[in-house]
Design an enzyme around this catalytic site. Structure first.
Site, PDB file in Angstrom:
ATOM      1  N   SER D  46      -0.175   8.057 -11.192  1.00 13.11           N
ATOM      2  CA  SER D  46       0.004   7.160 -10.065  1.00 13.11           C
ATOM      3  C   SER D  46      -1.177   6.203 -10.087  1.00 13.11           C
ATOM      4  O   SER D  46      -2.333   6.632 -10.116  1.00 13.11           O
ATOM      5  CB  SER D  46       0.053   7.947  -8.761  1.00 13.11           C
ATOM      6  OG  SER D  46       0.463   7.094  -7.718  1.00 13.11           O
ATOM      7  N   GLU D  47      -0.897   4.896 -10.087  1.00 11.19           N
ATOM      8  CA  GLU D  47      -1.956   3.942 -10.407  1.00 11.19           C
ATOM      9  C   GLU D  47      -3.031   3.819  -9.329  1.00 11.19           C
ATOM     10  O   GLU D  47      -4.062   3.192  -9.549  1.00 11.19           O
ATOM     11  CB  GLU D  47      -1.375   2.568 -10.767  1.00 11.19           C
ATOM     12  CG  GLU D  47      -0.725   1.826  -9.631  1.00 11.19           C
ATOM     13  CD  GLU D  47       0.784   2.053  -9.586  1.00 11.19           C
ATOM     14  OE1 GLU D  47       1.251   3.111 -10.052  1.00 11.19           O
ATOM     15  OE2 GLU D  47       1.489   1.170  -9.056  1.00 11.19           O
ATOM     16  N   ASN D  48      -2.816   4.446  -8.171  1.00  6.95           N
ATOM     17  CA  ASN D  48      -3.902   4.468  -7.190  1.00  6.95           C
ATOM     18  C   ASN D  48      -4.966   5.497  -7.540  1.00  6.95           C
ATOM     19  O   ASN D  48      -5.989   5.562  -6.860  1.00  6.95           O
ATOM     20  CB  ASN D  48      -3.359   4.714  -5.779  1.00  6.95           C
ATOM     21  CG  ASN D  48      -2.623   6.026  -5.650  1.00  6.95           C
ATOM     22  OD1 ASN D  48      -1.804   6.348  -6.502  1.00  6.95           O
ATOM     23  ND2 ASN D  48      -2.915   6.787  -4.626  1.00  6.95           N
ATOM     24  N   SER D  88      -8.071   3.802 -13.505  1.00  9.29           N
ATOM     25  CA  SER D  88      -6.622   3.944 -13.580  1.00  9.29           C
ATOM     26  C   SER D  88      -5.999   2.802 -14.379  1.00  9.29           C
ATOM     27  O   SER D  88      -5.178   3.019 -15.279  1.00  9.29           O
ATOM     28  CB  SER D  88      -6.041   3.965 -12.163  1.00  9.29           C
ATOM     29  OG  SER D  88      -4.650   4.164 -12.203  1.00  9.29           O
TER      30      SER D  88
END
Lengths: 230, 218, 230, 218
Positions: D46-48, D88
């Site tokens: 998840s890119e967060n 990320s």
């Protein structure tokens, strides 16, 4: 996910002559001892080694110099060993000297997918020759390129079978950016644990960067300069 | 009398301010840590990846995983922190280190510094010196005023390959303290018993002597 | 080293009208709640806010939009709130939209002293207009600049009085690069401890980047989208 | 019969391979996580700032400090790891994510994608989409074949502002599976009961139909 190998020899099975390797560590601190032994045993030749230093005569990369496996060193500081100096002066060994921060950052950028960046290190010196120079906010910078390698060989303290890594004290050094930069990253650890045994808040290198991992053996952890307080 | 290396370190330590983050090079600079003025607190950065570097360990506390940039075994103080080399030079480049102290073979009156390479001799590399001099907000050079042949190391122009350009702000030599600015060495203090005339004689670069030059207090 | 402040109002004492601020967090996760309250109480105006998102109508940066303190948002994704949309359409609010990775990386580069770098994000799109385009290894990249701010306002989980910070789970997000990038970095923590109480191997932001720190109070930690498994 | 969103997700899940690191966009892509083929193991990014994203939490385990890129409360699986947004997108840009699945408003026959902006409408931002499409090794677009007006979303050229150029490798729509290469959409599979003729009629871009096109197995 099958990242776990039984030992160094198996983990480095496809490293061939003429490969470019990154080797983690600073001085002798945190170097991939098992991988170095396995490379010597395997006898691969003409290696280009990216490593901040080149070991000492009888430890670390110095051992690979003795066996004449290294064609070129890419480092910031070398020559702690007599054999290195001999090979350099005789022309058997090439050396590319790069400022330490530029070296660390070029490696880190490879792990971040950034092909080029600007740094002030070396502006006005021979390091800047042939490089693009540019001013930002009235300060001068050189353009430097990301540095890639076929394999990164890194030693961590603990790792899990998914490749998540934890380092101890100053062993993080070049090992962390190298672990992230390798086309194939091979990691040896003192302790190999199951997923979930490392706190997800405390991992220094996420497993996504790590392709192979094995539990190392017989760590000597040679000290280069033992200094004590009385 | 000219200062010995301990005297140089002691004088440089007077430049430390409370809350400073400081990077000390190998050699004389390392000694500065022994003379932190009372009542102030500074944190030492070692560019191999540590803030809060402490003294050398007792024999029983030696840890191969804990070394400084000189590859010596060290300790970490409470509140110290470890990080990797990319992060370390990131904080250096971003100007987070308040003071860098390092040695030099030559310094020029325009602030250029040469300290990594002597043509014809085996070159060991620049290590982190080029990054440090190009990035530090404040650089003090700790050095002998002359080389073993007696030649001045404070020059109109460096003769050796440069480490960085226009970056040295201050020099503490065995003979005195100098600001490096406006293309000249400004004499600020003399070592105890050293005369302005001696300093003048041993400084090849442009030396500015304004008013009465005090002796340093150590 | 005197970095500890008593509360948010004291820590933000010198933030003035027209300041550029970085505010940590992703959505409402890990936002500097106390600093936002103090900014509203202080009533500073014409702020440029660098933040991945702009909060919701009644929480986070949304509260500062309501009080008309924000002149410009620099974000990757906004408009989860009606007031934001109203101000944007009426021309009261400027918005600069930046790809999320470019935004995070521009901030990280400021903390690394790198003034410019190349990224592929946005190549061939309107984001690339006016930017330098360059090919590396046959792939096209844009040159992007480091993004700086007068102040970074960040919330961490734990911090010590020297400014060393530890984050919890996905609250690291933009807060870590912002903490490193601020000309003045102001951090609120849930727990403020003495030096030595945080493991030096587990610190996410070394104290060298942090100028002020205080123990926050009354954390609400609003959840934007509560999703559950049955 | 055209696939519903679950069918699209199920078909995309067949593209997963053991050991894949996968980033799933908001909407249909998120559903892919529910259909991981048996016997393989994948990790969701998840890119967060998370690897090893698990399912939504039970009510008692909700944690405001643990959300995904869609700002939903989630869980982390054993072996998961947290990191910051710069790291990320670093791993995304460096090509460490094996597969990215995302939605689109339009895809062009040359692989261009538009999914972030409709002129005249309030623009919420591109979030991480531009970074993901510019960097991912392998991008699958999950989408309806036509828009609500019945117009094809597989076009000769995108009409909306682009998110990325020449990056889409594969499309799974409600009507079929397509490779995007050589400036055309190559029909690989039909949704159950959907004819080649229907697909042809609803595809405005260049469609290549080679040989007999099988129905997909779900």
């Amino acid at each position: 996910m099958k990242k776990v190998y039984r030992n160094a020899s198996e983990a480095i099975f496809d490293i061939q002559d003429d490969a470019t390797l990154m080797l983690g560590g600073f001085g002798l601190c945190g170097i991939p001892e098992n991988c170095i032994s396995a490379l010597i045993e395997k006898g691969v030749k003409n290696l280009t080694c990216i490593s901040n230093n080149a070991g000492v005569d009888d430890f670390g990369i110095g051992l690979m110099l003795k066996t004449r496996q290294v064609k070129k060193m890419i480092s910031s500081y070398v020559g702690e060993n007599a054999e290195f100096e001999r090979q350099l002066l005789s022309g058997e060994l090439e050396v590319d000297l790069i400022p330490q921060g530029t070296l660390a950052t070029r490696i880190a950028m490879a792990g971040m997918g950034i092909p080029a960046f600007f740094t002030p290190a070396g502006y006005g010196t021979e390091i800047a020759e042939g490089k693009e120079i540019r001013a930002f906010n009235d300060k001068m910078y050189l353009m430097e390129l990301a540095l890639h390698a076929d394999f990164s060989l890194v030693k961590a303290w603990k790792g899990d079978t998914l490749g998540n890594l934890v380092f101890r004290k100053t062993t993080r050094n070049f090992s962390v950016p190298m672990a992230k930069a390798g086309n194939i990253t091979i990691v040896e650890v003192e302790e190999l644990v199951e997923p979930g045994q490392l706190d997800p808040d405390d991992i220094h290198v996420p497993g996504i960067y790590v392709h192979r991992i094995f539990k190392g053996i017989d760590y000597e952890k040679r000290i280069e300069r033992k200094t004590v307080s009385l | 009398m000219a200062l010995d290396k301990y005297g140089i370190a002691k004088r440089i330590a007077q430049e430390l301010q409370d809350g400073f983050y400081v990077n000390l090079g190998i050699g004389i600079p390392t000694l500065v840590a022994n003379y932190i003025p009372e009542g102030i607190s500074v944190m030492f950065q070692s560019e191999n990846g540590m803030l809060g570097m402490g003294p050398y360990p007792h024999e029983s506390a030696i840890d191969a995983d804990l070394i400084n940039a000189g590859k010596e075994t060290v300790t970490v103080l409470p509140g110290g922190v470890f990080f990797d080399s990319a992060e370390s030079f990131g904080m250096i480049r971003a100007g987070k280190v308040d003071l860098t102290v390092l040695g030099a073979m030559e310094v020029a009156e325009n602030g250029d510094i040469a300290n990594w390479k002597i043509p014809g001799k085996m070159v060991k590399g620049m290590g982190g010196a080029m990054d440090l001099v190009a990035s530090a907000k404040n650089i003090i050079v700790a050095m002998q005023h002359t080389n073993p042949k007696g030649e001045s190391k404070l020059l109109p122009k460096c003769s050796l390959p440069l480490t960085g350009v226009g970056c040295v702000k201050k020099i503490v030599s065995d003979l005195g303290v100098f600001d490096v600015k406006n293309g000249a060495f400004y004499l600020l203090e003399r070592a105890p018993g050293v005369t302005v005339e001696e300093i003048q004689a041993k400084t090849a670069g442009k030396l500015i002597v304004e008013g009465d030059i005090p002796e340093m207090h150590l």
